[in-house]
Scaffold this active site. Structure first.
Site, PDB file in Angstrom:
ATOM      1  CG  HIS A  29      -8.407  50.977 -59.700  1.00  0.00           C
ATOM      2  ND1 HIS A  29      -7.678  49.924 -59.198  1.00  0.00           N
ATOM      3  CD2 HIS A  29      -9.693  50.692 -59.378  1.00  0.00           C
ATOM      4  CE1 HIS A  29      -8.487  49.048 -58.619  1.00  0.00           C
ATOM      5  NE2 HIS A  29      -9.711  49.504 -58.715  1.00  0.00           N
TER       6      HIS A  29
ATOM      7  CD  GLU B 129      -9.980  46.101 -57.083  1.00  0.00           C
ATOM      8  OE1 GLU B 129      -8.886  46.620 -57.309  1.00  0.00           O
ATOM      9  OE2 GLU B 129     -11.068  46.709 -57.222  1.00  0.00           O
TER      10      GLU B 129
HETATM   11 ZN   LIG Z   1     -11.266  48.581 -57.763  1.00  0.00          ZN
END
Ligand SMILES: [Zn+2]
Length: 274
Positions: free
Chosen positions: A166, A77
């Site tokens: 998240h 990410e």
């Molecule tokens: Zn994450």
């Protein structure tokens, strides 16, 4: 020690502090923009922040490509970081966290807002980004620049953005400032949630109070105090090499000496010569 050494040392400290304060665990990451080349940033290879050392730090272009050949895996990410740096020239540090405390506010209509004095720097608005709005069914992870740019667009000019189901991403003018935002954000969420459970209206910071907090200098001594404390708690006191330069230290005033006492040594001296 060079400025770059200072920056990389702070980045390692930031990893350790965020881990020790429970903002990140096995996952989550922090980065710092290269101050000499705004098109690059430093971030660890894919490693839990509590374990990060200087040797784990790599330099990436804003699109997430490492600048040197790298065999170790990188954070999936990392595009969160590059996309925010790309959109916000003044941002020098980014944190991504999966802190559970903020998540209720990412899946309900109740907005997360500053209710603690220390959370005032989070600003007037903490938007929520839902990856499904544009990308449909995904893993919810930000795995390319298109998704990262969409997140950065939702962040706009704010300090932090919630990511539905998240976590959050926070942006600061320095790595120390973004660590402070990231530490205070889950604490603020916890207090707000407790207040909501108590029932009745919840009084958060007023717009003017948030403005006063936003006006505070990010490198002031009061903030260094927290940085030093968190670093020491994280077992990294030996890595603290500086003190805030902006604080002038007053010289202690010399105590007034009575005339009689001044005369005494002369007498003693005369006596000694005899
Ligand atoms: Zn994450």
């Amino acid at each position: 020690m060079s400025d770059l050494d200072d920056i990389l040392r702070d980045l390692v400290l930031a990893n350790r502090i965020l881990a020790h304060e429970g903002v990140v665990d096995a996952y989550g990451h922090v980065s710092v923009r290269n101050p000499t080349d705004p098109r690059r940033y430093f971030i660890s290879v894919s490693r839990s922040p509590e374990l990060v050392t200087r040797g784990d730090i790599v330099e990436c272009a804003l699109d997430g490509r490492p600048l040197r050949s790298e065999q170790r895996p990188l954070y999936l990410e990392r595009f969160i970081h590059g996309a925010i740096y790309e959109a916000r020239p003044e941002v020098m540090g980014v944190v991504h966290s999966h802190a559970l405390e903020v998540l209720p506010f990412s899946i309900s209509p109740t907005p997360l807002r500053p209710v603690l004095h220390s959370a005032g720097p989070l600003g007037h608005r903490i938007p929520v980004w839902d990856i499904a709005d544009r990308f449909g069914d995904t893993t919810l992870l930000v795995t390319d620049m298109t998704q990262g740019r969409d997140l950065a667009e939702r962040l706009a000019n704010d300090r932090a953005v919630l990511m539905r189901g998240h976590g959050f991403a926070a942006a600061g003018r320095s790595v120390r400032e973004v660590v402070r935002l990231a530490v205070n954000m889950p604490r603020n969420a916890r207090v707000l949630l407790d207040a909501i459970r108590l029932g009745g209206p919840v009084k958060g910071l007023s717009a003017g109070e948030i403005d006063r907090r936003l006006e505070m200098r990010p490198d002031g001594n009061e903030f260094y105090r927290a940085w030093e404390y968190w670093a020491t708690r994280a077992g990294c006191a030996d890595m603290l090499a500086d003190r805030p330069r902006s604080v002038a230290v007053a010289k202690p005033a010399a105590p007034p000496a009575p005339a009689r006492k001044k005369a005494a040594p002369k007498k003693a001296a005369k006596k000694g010569r005899r």
